[in-house]
Design a protein around this motif. Structure first.
Motif, short mmCIF file in Angstrom:
data_model
loop_
_atom_site.label_atom_id
_atom_site.label_comp_id
_atom_site.label_asym_id
_atom_site.label_seq_id
_atom_site.Cartn_x
_atom_site.Cartn_y
_atom_site.Cartn_z
N GLY A 59 23.92 41.94 -37.58
CA GLY A 59 25.33 42.20 -37.32
C GLY A 59 25.55 43.57 -36.71
N VAL A 60 24.86 44.57 -37.25
CA VAL A 60 24.95 45.92 -36.70
C VAL A 60 24.37 45.95 -35.29
CG1 VAL A 60 24.18 48.31 -36.97
CG2 VAL A 60 24.95 47.01 -38.97
N THR A 84 26.74 44.51 -32.73
CA THR A 84 27.89 45.36 -32.42
C THR A 84 27.49 46.64 -31.71
OG1 THR A 84 27.93 46.35 -34.61
CG2 THR A 84 29.33 44.42 -34.27
N THR A 85 26.27 47.15 -31.96
CA THR A 85 25.82 48.32 -31.22
C THR A 85 25.15 47.93 -29.91
OG1 THR A 85 23.70 48.39 -32.41
CG2 THR A 85 25.52 49.73 -33.30
N GLN A 86 24.95 46.65 -29.74
CA GLN A 86 24.39 46.07 -28.52
C GLN A 86 23.01 46.62 -28.20
OE1 GLN A 86 27.66 46.81 -25.81
NE2 GLN A 86 28.68 44.93 -26.45
N ALA A 121 30.16 40.03 -37.50
CA ALA A 121 30.08 41.34 -36.85
C ALA A 121 31.12 41.46 -35.75
CB ALA A 121 28.67 41.55 -36.28
N ALA A 122 31.29 40.41 -34.97
CA ALA A 122 32.29 40.43 -33.90
C ALA A 122 33.70 40.56 -34.47
CB ALA A 122 32.17 39.17 -33.05
N ARG A 133 34.25 44.13 -35.55
CA ARG A 133 34.42 44.99 -34.36
C ARG A 133 35.82 44.79 -33.76
NH1 ARG A 133 30.37 47.94 -31.14
NH2 ARG A 133 31.65 48.92 -29.58
#
Length: 101
Positions: A48-49, A52-54, A83-84, A87
């Motif tokens: 998930g992290v 979001t940090t891509q 996660a999305a 964000r």
């Protein structure tokens, strides 16, 4: 720029900054060790992290680790969607700052 082969260059950091890197690897190992949270849960959090940090490196590495821990496509998908949502929620709630008077 993204190439999994770049990770072989981590040894340069290990050699040139040995004490901080030993501390990093020890911290990483401790963070992902089985504990109150299962290995699978920890890998789903990591994914998930990573989403979001891509970070493509983290996505690839933690997808493999999650699968090795038994993750299904449904679990991977839900982790990414949660996660999305977090964000997106951050963007929506921060939008309220636009309306200060």
């Amino acid at each position: 720029m993204y190439d999994m082969n770049n990770l072989s260059k981590l040894k340069v950091l290990d050699e040139q900054a040995p004490e901080p890197m030993k501390a990093f690897w020890a911290f990483n190992d401790a963070a992902f060790a089985e504990g109150a949270l299962s290995k699978l849960t920890k890998e789903l959090i990591a994914l998930g992290v990573a989403v979001t940090t891509q970070c493509p490196y983290c996505i690839e590495l933690h997808t493999k680790a999650a699968r090795d821990a038994g993750a299904t496509d449904a679990q991977l998908s839900e982790a990414a969607i949660v996660a999305a949502a977090i964000r997106a929620g951050g963007a929506v709630t921060h939008a309220t700052h636009m309306f200060k008077k």
